[in-house]
Enzyme design. Structure first.
Site, PDB file in Angstrom:
ATOM      1  N   LYS A 126       0.871  -1.189   0.000  1.00  0.00           N
ATOM      2  CA  LYS A 126       0.000   0.000   0.000  1.00  0.00           C
ATOM      3  C   LYS A 126       0.895   1.222   0.000  1.00  0.00           C
ATOM      4  CE  LYS A 126      -4.462   0.981   0.311  1.00  0.00           C
ATOM      5  NZ  LYS A 126      -5.634   0.148  -0.002  1.00  0.00           N
ATOM      6  N   ASP A 166      -7.168   4.181  -4.296  1.00  0.00           N
ATOM      7  CA  ASP A 166      -7.788   4.053  -2.972  1.00  0.00           C
ATOM      8  C   ASP A 166      -8.377   5.441  -2.700  1.00  0.00           C
ATOM      9  OD1 ASP A 166      -7.835   2.047  -0.512  1.00  0.00           O
ATOM     10  OD2 ASP A 166      -7.441   3.996   0.360  1.00  0.00           O
TER      11      ASP A 166
END
Ligand code: NDP
Ligand code: 2IT
Length: 445
Positions: A126, A166
């Site tokens: 991430k 995201d």
């Protein structure tokens, strides 16, 4: 809690005292998998849990760019490459002022097990930045994305690490990031997913997280001979995940009555239809306005600075951000008759809220299972890029539905006890098992 488990968690806290969200995510997984580790001493000996909680690599860098007034702006960029045991690092980028290393470590850690559940070969990672896209012009967003990629490009690649969107990163940002990567590397490859359809994106990727969430919710409801038809659904958020969860729920005959953003929630008791959902998409994706405008335009209630959890519902779908459902919110939901909570967002329920859901034995689908549809179609986008083909909408949607079903089956297989499926344990044990086996096979690396 077992003494050794307590000690493990204390040591981790001591090592990284500021990373509260990371500890929250690790604590939940560790509690679920501890009995499994105790039964399988080879995992203990190989220190799988200790290794899985230390990122393989963490990259932090300065991002400097010029705003529309020609002023120098400084942000911090990150990529947490958590685990590559079952495939290249894979996971989104978040652009939001609240982003810290601890937030991204929690998201990367969750991603490892989520990706393992998808049945596709993807490791977990991430990244992101404390950059705030809100109020910025397209040119400013482009300048930031280019400056961000000027550093990130050396750490990623189609066989190394494949970022996606995201919070705060959608089709626009992926386009600018991809353009800069291509320019620097002189390569057109599947290095990012969530690309637009006309330049090698996958059909259904935009819809995938929200649609997958509804497919998973239906699987959960079916275990109790229920369906979404005529159910009242409350949704938080009004971004990518929320919009397509609302759309699919509506198409399945549910009545979706709320959405929200960080300023407040709208409550439309008549439910959203195709026209109202189109308005929300235009408001949020094109005009980039506030959800309050919906309430003014459609003359419905606006709950300023509130979450939608006080509204009576059958099904709740948190689709905004982490820790958005408190213990009290959870109690209110259950008291009002909510029978199912499925998480579109990552870790939206606090540990206390999760306790309430599990204690009351309602259907509770944690994010790493319920929202895995997004990364699943990202995996399918990678496959299509490798094949240099684009599958049809029907093909991708069918595969997405099959994957969500497979994830649900794994949760039941590993989470069922005494006639009740604890999806938290099921998802954690199934995901951990797959990663742990691969780590054992590959030796101490
Ligand atoms: P978007 O940026 O498209 O939308 C985010 C939505 O959540 C907006 O309505 C935003 O409101 C709201 N929100 C964000 N932060 C906060 C906050 N701190 N407090 C209150 N509201 C907030 O993001 P996505 O829809 O992509 O992501 C939503 C969630 O889903 C995240 O948890 C993400 O990690 C998760 N997720 C996303 C996937 C994807 O494919 N995109 C896949 C799996 C999970 P505002 O506009 O006011 O900021
Ligand atoms: O949290 C997530 O699963 C995502 N933001 C999607 C990641 C991806 O690589 O598609």
């Amino acid at each position: 809690m077992n003494n050794e488990l307590v000690e493990f968690l204390e040591q981790l806290r001591h090592r990284y005292p500021a990373e509260t969200e990371f500890h929250q995510a690790v604590t939940e997984v560790a509690k679920s998998v501890w009995p499994f580790i105790e039964k399988n001493p080879q995992y203990r000996k190989a220190k799988i849990l200790e290794r899985a909680t230390e990122p393989e690599r963490t990259i932090m860098f300065r991002v400097t760019w010029l705003n529309r007034h020609g002023e120098v702006q400084i942000n911090r960029g990150y990529r947490v490459q958590m685990n590559s045991a079952i495939g290249p690092y894979k996971g989104g980028l978040r652009f939001h002022p609240s982003v810290t290393l601890g937030t991204l470590k929690f998201l990367a850690f969750e991603q490892v097990f989520k990706n393992a559940l998808t049945t596709l070969p993807m490791g977990g990672g991430k990244g992101g930045s404390d950059f705030d896209p809100k109020g910025k012009t397209d040119e400013e967003v482009m300048a930031f994305c280019q400056a961000f990629m000027n550093e990130l490009y050396r750490h990623i690649g189609p066989n190394t690490d494949v970022p996606a969107g995201d919070i705060g990163v959608g089709g626009r940002e992926i386009g600018y990031l991809f353009g800069q990567y291509k320019k620097i590397r002189n390569e057109f490859t599947g290095v990012l997913t969530g690309k637009r359809l006309n330049w090698s994106g996958s059909r259904i990727r935009e819809e995938a997280t929200g649609y997958g969430l509804i497919y998973f919710t239906e699987e959960m409801l079916h275990t109790r001979n229920l369906s979404l038809t005529d159910k009242t659904v409350v949704i938080s958020g009004s971004g990518n995940v929320a919009q397509f969860a609302a759309e699919k729920a509506f198409l399945r005959g549910a009545k979706v009555v709320t959405m929200s953003d960080s300023d407040g929630a709208i409550y439309d008791p008549a439910g959203f239809n195709g026209e109202k959902l189109a308005y929300i998409k235009e408001l949020k994706n094109v005009r980039r306005g506030r959800i309050k405008e919906y309430a003014q335009q459609h003359r419905c209630q606006y709950l300023e600075k509130q979450h939608p959890w006080g509204i009576k519902c059958d099904v709740a779908l948190p689709c905004a951000t982490q820790n958005e459902i408190s213990e009290q919110d959870a109690k209110t939901l259950v008291q009002n008759g909510c029978i199912c909570v499925a998480e579109g967002a990552n870790m939206p329920s606090t540990p206390e809220a999760v306790e309430v859901f599990l204690g009351r034995k309602i259907l509770y689908g944690p994010g790493k299972a319920a929202n895995a549809g997004g990364v699943s179609v990202s995996g399918l986008e990678m496959s299509q890029n490798s094949l240099r083909l684009q599958w049809t909408t029907e093909e991708v949607d069918k595969r997405l539905a099959e994957i969500m079903k497979a994830i649900h089956n794994q949760c039941v297989r590993f989470g069922e006890a005494d006639g009740f499926t604890n999806y938290v344990n099921g998802a954690n044990v199934a995901g951990f098992r797959k990663v742990a086996e691969a780590m054992l096979d590959q030796g101490v690396v």
